[in-house]
Enzyme design. Structure first.
Site, PDB file in Angstrom:
ATOM      1  N   GLN A 137       0.815  -1.244  -0.293  1.00 48.29           N
ATOM      2  CA  GLN A 137      -0.572  -0.323  -0.052  1.00 48.29           C
ATOM      3  C   GLN A 137       0.871   1.464  -0.083  1.00 48.29           C
ATOM      4  O   GLN A 137       2.046   1.360   1.067  1.00 48.29           O
ATOM      5  CB  GLN A 137      -1.007  -0.015   1.679  1.00 48.29           C
ATOM      6  CG  GLN A 137      -1.817   0.885   1.487  1.00 48.29           C
ATOM      7  CD  GLN A 137      -2.424   0.815   2.936  1.00 48.29           C
ATOM      8  OE1 GLN A 137      -1.559   0.985   4.035  1.00 48.29           O
ATOM      9  NE2 GLN A 137      -3.489   2.264   3.151  1.00 48.29           N
ATOM     10  N   SER A 167       1.465   7.363   2.398  1.00 44.68           N
ATOM     11  CA  SER A 167       2.297   7.439   3.147  1.00 44.68           C
ATOM     12  C   SER A 167       4.074   8.215   2.521  1.00 44.68           C
ATOM     13  O   SER A 167       4.133   7.453   1.421  1.00 44.68           O
ATOM     14  CB  SER A 167       2.753   6.700   4.358  1.00 44.68           C
ATOM     15  OG  SER A 167       1.331   6.211   5.190  1.00 44.68           O
ATOM     16  N   GLU A 223      -8.338  -1.093   6.219  1.00 40.86           N
ATOM     17  CA  GLU A 223      -7.515  -1.683   6.572  1.00 40.86           C
ATOM     18  C   GLU A 223      -7.328  -1.151   8.612  1.00 40.86           C
ATOM     19  O   GLU A 223      -7.003  -2.246   8.747  1.00 40.86           O
ATOM     20  CB  GLU A 223      -6.677  -0.113   6.608  1.00 40.86           C
ATOM     21  CG  GLU A 223      -5.036  -0.227   7.337  1.00 40.86           C
ATOM     22  CD  GLU A 223      -4.506   0.406   6.728  1.00 40.86           C
ATOM     23  OE1 GLU A 223      -4.699   2.338   6.323  1.00 40.86           O
ATOM     24  OE2 GLU A 223      -2.743   0.721   6.961  1.00 40.86           O
ATOM     25  N   ASN A 236      -2.535   6.931  17.121  1.00 37.02           N
ATOM     26  CA  ASN A 236      -3.491   6.551  17.994  1.00 37.02           C
ATOM     27  C   ASN A 236      -4.073   7.567  18.769  1.00 37.02           C
ATOM     28  O   ASN A 236      -5.256   7.822  18.995  1.00 37.02           O
ATOM     29  CB  ASN A 236      -1.940   6.233  19.928  1.00 37.02           C
ATOM     30  CG  ASN A 236      -2.475   4.989  20.308  1.00 37.02           C
ATOM     31  OD1 ASN A 236      -2.692   3.994  19.403  1.00 37.02           O
ATOM     32  ND2 ASN A 236      -1.395   4.008  21.037  1.00 37.02           N
ATOM     33  N   GLU A 237      -3.525   9.039  18.720  1.00 37.46           N
ATOM     34  CA  GLU A 237      -3.887  10.674  19.004  1.00 37.46           C
ATOM     35  C   GLU A 237      -5.029  10.253  17.978  1.00 37.46           C
ATOM     36  O   GLU A 237      -6.761  10.999  18.568  1.00 37.46           O
ATOM     37  CB  GLU A 237      -3.282  11.357  18.875  1.00 37.46           C
ATOM     38  CG  GLU A 237      -1.495  11.989  19.873  1.00 37.46           C
ATOM     39  CD  GLU A 237      -0.857  10.148  19.835  1.00 37.46           C
ATOM     40  OE1 GLU A 237      -1.054   9.635  19.104  1.00 37.46           O
ATOM     41  OE2 GLU A 237      -0.593   9.926  21.102  1.00 37.46           O
TER      42      GLU A 237
HETATM   43  C1  LIG Z   1       4.537  -0.490  11.078  1.00 34.11           C
HETATM   44  C2  LIG Z   1       4.442   0.607  10.425  1.00 34.11           C
HETATM   45  C3  LIG Z   1       3.884   0.377   8.929  1.00 34.11           C
HETATM   46  C4  LIG Z   1       3.308   0.922   8.165  1.00 34.11           C
HETATM   47  N1  LIG Z   1       2.833   0.964   7.318  1.00 34.11           N
HETATM   48  C5  LIG Z   1       2.579   1.872   5.909  1.00 34.11           C
HETATM   49  C6  LIG Z   1       1.818   1.221   4.353  1.00 34.11           C
HETATM   50  O1  LIG Z   1       2.542  -0.557   4.450  1.00 34.11           O
HETATM   51  N2  LIG Z   1       1.858   1.707   3.618  1.00 34.11           N
HETATM   52  C7  LIG Z   1       1.307   3.571   3.904  1.00 34.11           C
HETATM   53  O2  LIG Z   1       1.453   3.890   3.363  1.00 34.11           O
HETATM   54  N3  LIG Z   1       1.806   4.008   5.684  1.00 34.11           N
HETATM   55  C8  LIG Z   1       2.298   2.643   6.221  1.00 34.11           C
HETATM   56  N4  LIG Z   1       2.935   3.686   7.374  1.00 34.11           N
HETATM   57  C9  LIG Z   1       2.432   4.390   8.016  1.00 34.11           C
HETATM   58  C10 LIG Z   1       1.505   5.213   9.091  1.00 34.11           C
HETATM   59  O3  LIG Z   1       0.147   4.987   8.160  1.00 34.11           O
HETATM   60  C11 LIG Z   1       2.012   6.740   8.907  1.00 34.11           C
HETATM   61  O4  LIG Z   1       3.404   6.563  10.057  1.00 34.11           O
HETATM   62  C12 LIG Z   1       0.550   7.153   9.743  1.00 34.11           C
HETATM   63  O5  LIG Z   1      -0.535   7.580   9.179  1.00 34.11           O
HETATM   64  C13 LIG Z   1       1.054   7.993  10.456  1.00 34.11           C
HETATM   65  O6  LIG Z   1       1.576   9.754   9.626  1.00 34.11           O
HETATM   66  P1  LIG Z   1       3.066   9.910  10.051  1.00 34.11           P
HETATM   67  O7  LIG Z   1       4.091   8.763  10.371  1.00 34.11           O
HETATM   68  O8  LIG Z   1       3.175  10.417   9.202  1.00 34.11           O
HETATM   69  O9  LIG Z   1       3.283  11.306  10.953  1.00 34.11           O
HETATM   70  P2  LIG Z   1       1.884  12.394  11.423  1.00 34.11           P
HETATM   71  O10 LIG Z   1       0.706  12.401  10.801  1.00 34.11           O
HETATM   72  O11 LIG Z   1       3.214  13.722  10.922  1.00 34.11           O
HETATM   73  O12 LIG Z   1       2.042  12.496  12.832  1.00 34.11           O
HETATM   74  C14 LIG Z   1       2.461  12.966  14.368  1.00 34.11           C
HETATM   75  C15 LIG Z   1       2.287  13.016  15.177  1.00 34.11           C
HETATM   76  O13 LIG Z   1       1.286  13.759  15.600  1.00 34.11           O
HETATM   77  C16 LIG Z   1       0.243  13.338  15.397  1.00 34.11           C
HETATM   78  N5  LIG Z   1      -0.790  13.830  14.900  1.00 34.11           N
HETATM   79  C17 LIG Z   1      -1.564  14.378  13.987  1.00 34.11           C
HETATM   80  N6  LIG Z   1      -2.597  15.002  13.582  1.00 34.11           N
HETATM   81  C18 LIG Z   1      -2.747  14.446  14.591  1.00 34.11           C
HETATM   82  C19 LIG Z   1      -4.634  15.109  14.836  1.00 34.11           C
HETATM   83  N7  LIG Z   1      -5.247  15.256  14.420  1.00 34.11           N
HETATM   84  N8  LIG Z   1      -4.942  15.229  16.057  1.00 34.11           N
HETATM   85  C20 LIG Z   1      -3.389  14.617  17.467  1.00 34.11           C
HETATM   86  N9  LIG Z   1      -2.411  14.355  17.396  1.00 34.11           N
HETATM   87  C21 LIG Z   1      -2.242  13.999  15.724  1.00 34.11           C
HETATM   88  C22 LIG Z   1      -0.261  11.994  15.475  1.00 34.11           C
HETATM   89  O14 LIG Z   1      -0.662  10.628  16.386  1.00 34.11           O
HETATM   90  C23 LIG Z   1       1.926  12.019  15.859  1.00 34.11           C
HETATM   91  O15 LIG Z   1       2.325  11.478  16.857  1.00 34.11           O
HETATM   92  C24 LIG Z   1       3.062   2.392   8.362  1.00 34.11           C
HETATM   93  C25 LIG Z   1       3.714   3.005   9.580  1.00 34.11           C
HETATM   94  C26 LIG Z   1       3.797   2.219  10.496  1.00 34.11           C
HETATM   95  C27 LIG Z   1       4.268   2.566  11.969  1.00 34.11           C
END
Ligand SMILES: Cc1cc2nc3c(=O)[nH]c(=O)nc-3n(C[C@H](O)[C@H](O)[C@H](O)COP(=O)(O)OP(=O)(O)OC[C@H]3O[C@@H](n4cnc5c(N)ncnc54)[C@H](O)[C@@H]3O)c2cc1C
Length: 402
Positions: free
Chosen positions: A125, A128, A244, A371-372
Site C-alpha cells: 500500500q 504515506s 485497513e 493512537n491520537e
Molecule cells: C509499522 C508501520 C507500518 C506502516 N505501513 C504503511 C504502509 O504499508 N503503507 C503506507 O502508506 N503507510 C504505512 N505506514 C505509515 C502510517 O500510515 C503513518 O505512519 C501514520 O499514518 C502516521 O503518519 P506520520 O508517520 O506521517 O505521522 P504524523 O501524521 O506526522 O503524526 C505525527 C504525530 O502527530 C500526531 N497527530 C497528527 N495528526 C493529529 C491530530 N489531528 N490530532 C492529534 N494528534 C495528531 C500523531 O498522532 C503523531 O503523534 C506504516 C507505519 C508504521 C509505523
C-alpha cells in the site's frame, strides 16, 4: 450475539481444524516462523488458498469462496490456536484486494485477484509520504498524463510495508494540484518491477527491515491501470482505509496464544520475585486479561456488524487502540519479570521474544491511524465531544471514516 458455534460453524471449525492439524508442519505451526519469509510464506499461503481457506468472504468471481465473516474468524482463531504464522499477503487481502474489487475494471479483477489470494503476487500500500501520514490528503507524489494517455509518476512514499517483497502496489497520487487537496487525487496499480521504481528498506530498532522508502522517478503507468476515476482517488482510498482499520483492529475474537504465552512466561518467573512484587505482577496480569477479554468482545461486535453487511465503525478504532495497548503492557511485564536476566536475552536462541515485541509494538500505535487520531475519532464519533478545529473543513485525516 450468540458466542457458541451454530451447528454449521461447528462443522466448519472441525473441518478447518482437521486440515490445519494434518498440515501443521508445512504451515510452520509453533515453529516461530515469520509471516514475512518470502518463499516459505508464499508457499504457506498457496497451500491454504488451494484448500479453500484464504479469501473466504471474497466473492466467487474474485477467486474467493463467497463465505461468511464468521467462517473467516474461525480460520483465524484456529490458526492462532496452533501458532500458525499469519499470511504474507495480509495487506493485499485486507486492503489492496478489497479496493480492486470495488473500484477495479473487470480486466484488472481477473488479472490480479486470484493471484493475490494465492500469494503468487504480493501487494503493498503506497499511501504515506514524508510530509503526509495522518493528513494523507496532503500527499505530493505527482501523476501527469501524456498525449498517449500514459501517466508519469514522480515522488516518494515511505513506511511501505513489504514493498521490498511486493510485485504490485496501490499508489495514491496527486493529479490536480489546483483543487482542494482531497479532490485532486487519483489511484493506480503499479508494477513494483517497473523501471524508475526504487525500493530502499528501512532498518527498524527490532533489527528487522519490513518497511521501506519507495522512490518514483518518471515511472510510466498505462491509463488501464487507473483504479477509479481521475480525481476520485480520495473516495477509492477510503475503501482501502476502511478495510485497513478493520484488518488491523483485528477480528480479534480469541484471547489467543499471545496472551497465554505471556501469561505462561510471567507465571514461570513469578516465584523468583519478592512476595510484595508478586501481588503487583498478578494484578497487572489480571488487568491485561480483562483488557484482552474487552478486545475479544469488541472483535465480536465488529464481526456482528459485518455479518449484517454493515461496515465496522468506531469500534474498529477502539479495537486497534486497546489491542495495541494491551499487547505492549504484556510485553513490558514479560520483560520486567526477567529482572537482570532481561539484559542477557538473545535473539539467536529465541529468549528475546518479549524484548523483540517491545521493539516492534510501538509501530502498531502509529500504523493505520495513530493512537491520537483514533482517540479523536472515539471522542468525536462515540462520545459526541466537539470536533477539533481543522484548517480545511473538507479534509478528513487518515482516520478516513471512523
Ligand atoms: C509499522 C508501520 C507500518 C506502516 N505501513 C504503511 C504502509 O504499508 N503503507 C503506507 O502508506 N503507510 C504505512 N505506514 C505509515 C502510517 O500510515 C503513518 O505512519 C501514520 O499514518 C502516521 O503518519 P506520520 O508517520 O506521517 O505521522 P504524523 O501524521 O506526522 O503524526 C505525527 C504525530 O502527530 C500526531 N497527530 C497528527 N495528526 C493529529 C491530530 N489531528 N490530532 C492529534 N494528534 C495528531 C500523531 O498522532 C503523531 O503523534 C506504516 C507505519 C508504521 C509505523
Amino acid at each position: 450475539m450468540d458466542f457458541d458455534d451454530t451447528p454449521d460453524e461447528a462443522a466448519w471449525r472441525a473441518e478447518v481444524r482437521a486440515f490445519l492439524t494434518e498440515h501443521r508442519e508445512e504451515l510452520g505451526a509453533s515453529s516461530g516462523a515469520r509471516a514475512f519469509d518470502n518463499e516459505v510464506s508464499r508457499r504457506r499461503q498457496a497451500l491454504l488458498y488451494d484448500a479453500g481457506y484464504v479469501g473466504v468472504t471474497w466473492p466467487l468471481e474474485a477467486g474467493g469462496r463467497g463465505g461468511t465473516p464468521m467462517q473467516q474468524a474461525i480460520i483465524d482463531q484456529e490458526m492462532a490456536r496452533l501458532g500458525i504464522p499469519g499470511l504474507i499477503n495480509l495487506i493485499g487481502i485486507g486492503m489492496c484486494g478489497p479496493t480492486v474489487i470495488v473500484h477495479g475494471s473487470d480486466e484488472q479483477k481477473s488479472r490480479y485477484l486470484q493471484r493475490l489470494l494465492r500469494a503468487d503476487d504480493v501487494w503493498c500500500q503506497l499511501f504515506s509520504e514524508p510530509a503526509s501520514g495522518s493528513d494523507l490528503a496532503a500527499l505530493r507524489t505527482k501523476a501527469v498524463q501524456d498525449g498517449d494517455g500514459n501517466w508519469h509518476i514522480t515522488g516518494q512514499k515511505v513506511w511501505t510495508t513489504l514493498a521490498h517483497l511486493s510485485d504490485y502496489g496501490i499508489l495514491l497520487t496527486r493529479t490536480d494540484p489546483d483543487v482542494a487537496k482531497h479532490r485532486g487525487l487519483t489511484m493506480f496499480v503499479v508494477d513494483m518491477k517497473d523501471p524508475g521504481v526504487t525500493v530502499r528498506p528501512l532498518k527498524q530498532m527490532s533489527g528487522g527491515a519490513d518497511f521501506n522508502e519507495v522512490f518514483f522517478d518518471d515511472v510510466v503507468i498505462p491509463d488501464t491501470e487507473r483504479l477509479g476515476e481521475v480525481g476520485d482517488g480520495w473516495r477509492v482510498a477510503l475503501t482501502t482505509l476502511m478495510s485497513e482499520r478493520f484488518s488491523l483492529g483485528g477480528s480479534g475474537t480469541e484471547i489467543g496464544p499471545g496472551f497465554e504465552a505471556a501469561a505462561r512466561h510471567i507465571g514461570s518467573r513469578i516465584g523468583d520475585l519478592p512476595a510484595e512484587r508478586q501481588a503487583l505482577v498478578r494484578q497487572e496480569l489480571g488487568r491485561s486479561y480483562v483488557a484482552s477479554l474487552g478486545g475479544r468482545y469488541t472483535g465480536y461486535r465488529q464481526l456482528s456488524k459485518i455479518s449484517k453487511g454493515e461496515f465496522p465503525g468506531p469500534e474498529a478504532s477502539a479495537g486497534k487502540l486497546t489491542g495495541t495497548r494491551t499487547a505492549r503492557a504484556l510485553a513490558d511485564l514479560a520483560v520486567r519479570v526477567q529482572g537482570a536476566d532481561a539484559a542477557y536475552a538473545s535473539a539467536a536462541d529465541g529468549t528475546a521474544l518479549w524484548q523483540n515485541l517491545q521493539a516492534v509494538l510501538p509501530g502498531m500505535a502509529i500504523a493505520g491511524g495513530t493512537n491520537e487520531v483514533l482517540r479523536n475519532i472515539i471522542g468525536e464519533r462515540v462520545l459526541g465531544l466537539p470536533a477539533e478545529p481543522r484548517a480545511d473543513k473538507n479534509v478528513t485525516f487518515k482516520e478516513g471514516l471512523g
